[in-house]
Design a protein around this motif. Structure first.
Motif, short mmCIF file in Angstrom:
data_model
loop_
_atom_site.label_atom_id
_atom_site.label_comp_id
_atom_site.label_asym_id
_atom_site.label_seq_id
_atom_site.Cartn_x
_atom_site.Cartn_y
_atom_site.Cartn_z
N PRO A 235 0.91 -1.09 0.14
CA PRO A 235 -0.13 -0.03 0.09
C PRO A 235 0.76 1.31 -0.03
O PRO A 235 1.86 1.32 0.56
N TYR A 236 0.44 2.31 -0.73
CA TYR A 236 1.13 3.28 -0.83
C TYR A 236 1.45 4.40 0.41
O TYR A 236 2.36 4.88 0.86
N GLU A 237 0.24 4.00 1.24
CA GLU A 237 0.27 4.71 2.58
C GLU A 237 1.08 3.89 3.65
O GLU A 237 0.93 4.09 4.81
N GLY A 238 1.56 2.78 3.28
CA GLY A 238 2.17 1.69 4.14
C GLY A 238 1.43 0.84 4.79
O GLY A 238 0.19 0.69 4.64
N GLU A 239 1.96 -0.07 5.43
CA GLU A 239 1.36 -1.20 6.11
C GLU A 239 1.81 -1.46 7.43
O GLU A 239 3.04 -1.92 7.55
N ARG A 240 1.01 -1.61 8.49
CA ARG A 240 1.53 -1.98 9.90
C ARG A 240 0.82 -3.65 10.17
O ARG A 240 -0.52 -3.25 10.39
N SER A 241 1.69 -4.66 10.16
CA SER A 241 0.88 -5.89 10.79
C SER A 241 1.87 -6.63 11.29
O SER A 241 3.13 -6.45 11.31
N VAL A 242 1.36 -7.86 11.91
CA VAL A 242 2.41 -8.65 12.71
C VAL A 242 3.45 -9.63 11.42
O VAL A 242 4.43 -9.73 11.72
N ALA A 243 2.75 -9.82 10.41
CA ALA A 243 3.58 -10.35 9.36
C ALA A 243 4.55 -9.35 8.72
O ALA A 243 5.46 -9.86 8.44
N ARG A 244 4.10 -8.20 8.30
CA ARG A 244 4.85 -7.13 7.54
C ARG A 244 4.61 -5.87 8.07
O ARG A 244 3.40 -5.51 8.34
N SER A 245 5.66 -5.11 8.07
CA SER A 245 5.42 -3.80 8.36
C SER A 245 6.41 -2.85 7.42
O SER A 245 7.49 -2.95 7.36
N THR A 246 5.63 -2.06 6.65
CA THR A 246 6.38 -1.29 5.44
C THR A 246 6.09 0.34 5.80
O THR A 246 4.90 0.59 6.33
N LEU A 247 6.97 1.20 5.55
CA LEU A 247 6.78 2.75 5.45
C LEU A 247 5.73 2.97 4.21
O LEU A 247 5.74 2.38 3.29
N GLY A 248 5.25 4.01 4.16
CA GLY A 248 4.34 4.81 3.19
C GLY A 248 5.39 5.34 2.27
O GLY A 248 6.70 5.61 2.54
N ALA A 249 5.10 5.47 1.24
CA ALA A 249 6.03 5.67 -0.10
C ALA A 249 6.77 7.20 0.45
O ALA A 249 8.07 7.20 0.39
N ARG A 250 5.76 8.18 0.85
CA ARG A 250 6.38 9.47 1.34
C ARG A 250 7.18 9.38 2.16
O ARG A 250 8.19 10.03 2.66
N GLU A 251 6.86 8.49 3.58
CA GLU A 251 7.76 8.34 4.66
C GLU A 251 9.14 7.63 4.24
O GLU A 251 10.03 8.21 4.52
N ALA A 252 9.00 6.80 3.32
CA ALA A 252 10.39 6.34 2.79
C ALA A 252 11.25 7.16 2.22
O ALA A 252 12.55 7.31 2.42
#
Length: 294
Positions: free
Chosen positions: A198-215
């Motif tokens: 997801p462009y806005e990022g994702e926070r879950s137990v399995a995976r956590s990614t920043l949003g594009a702008r955060e990155a």
């Protein structure tokens, strides 16, 4: 045949035809193998035609989950760009279907696959076969391969002058500990409707990614770039329901840049908009980085 590397623990094997003893040639690049400890890893290499008068830049391109270097070569269109602009392209194969991106969540991470060591071995093997400009070595990746190139930027800035992440932002756990040894240029290209990351990022137990702008902001701070980006909307040539917004941060340490390409309406694909050529776009960015020497 087997060709020894500088290190006794690392040897290079050429994937040879059964009767000829040379790397298999076709319309695709030949596949080579490197041995790391007791593990053999493979990659595909494309070299532009003709002898190089000067050392060439090298781009290492990492495929997405479940794919291969050969599939990346065939789908990304980078060989044609390389032929026009005179750089080498290596396409590594993941050992277990994905890359050790530094999140502690991928299969390769959990199995402690030495993908950073593999990336280094690929660079050294290509440099043994061709004249490589050491100041202009780059990495790009699609999807989970895009997450992995952020790790290369964090941990191997002395090798990679810049990276380009396509259809992937940055692992949140990696961002927390990212301390590169020097400035590194970073490009992120992702669609607002990306269904995998997801462009806005994702926070879950399995995976956590920043949003594009955060990155992009993580790299802006790391590279000490100016706070304000130069932004523009690229021409809507294809009328395919997407729009591409370019934001670039300059004034960074070492003369590098940070760039974010937001594809409004773009989905999870190497080319999320027909308005731009992903290969031409990222190569244009990457080849500007590292020219001042490293």
């Amino acid at each position: 045949m087997t060709v020894p590397l500088r290190s006794a623990s690392l040897t290079v094997l050429v994937a040879a035809a059964a009767c000829g003893g040379v790397a298999r040639q076709s319309q695709d690049g030949p596949r080579y193998a490197v041995r790391l400890g007791d593990t053999t890893r493979t990659y595909v290499l494309h070299a532009p035609p003709g002898a190089a008068a000067e050392p060439r830049p090298l781009l290492v391109a990492f495929h997405g989950t479940g794919e291969s270097g050969r599939e990346m070569e065939r789908s990304a269109g980078l060989d044609a760009v390389a032929d026009r602009r005179g750089f080498l392209v290596a396409y590594p194969d993941a050992a277990v279907g994905n890359w050790a991106e530094g999140c502690g969540c991928s299969r390769a991470d959990l199995l402690a696959v030495n993908d950073t060591g593999f990336a280094r071995a690929v660079v050294e093997d290509v440099a043994r076969r061709h004249r490589v400009d050491r100041s202009r070595i780059y990495a790009t990746g699609f999807s989970q391969g895009g997450l992995f190139v952020h790790r290369l930027a964090c941990e191997m800035a002395e090798t990679f002058a810049a990276v380009a992440s396509v259809a992937a932002p940055m692992s949140a756990p990696l961002a927390e500990r990212c301390r590169p040894s020097g400035p590194v240029g970073v490009l992120v290209l992702i669609g607002t409707l990306d269904q995998s990351y997801p462009y806005e990022g994702e926070r879950s137990v399995a995976r956590s990614t920043l949003g594009a702008r955060e990155a992009a902001d993580v790299w802006r701070v790391i590279d000490a770039c100016g706070r304000e980006a130069a932004g523009r909307e690229l021409p809507d040539r294809a009328a395919d329901g997407t729009r591409v917004l370019e934001e670039r941060w300059t004034g960074c340490r070492g003369g590098v840049e940070v760039a974010l390409y937001t594809v409004d309406g773009g989905r999870h694909a190497w080319s999320p908009s027909a308005d731009v050529s992903t290969g031409e776009l990222l190569v244009g960015f990457l080849l500007r980085q590292g020219q001042s020497g490293r």
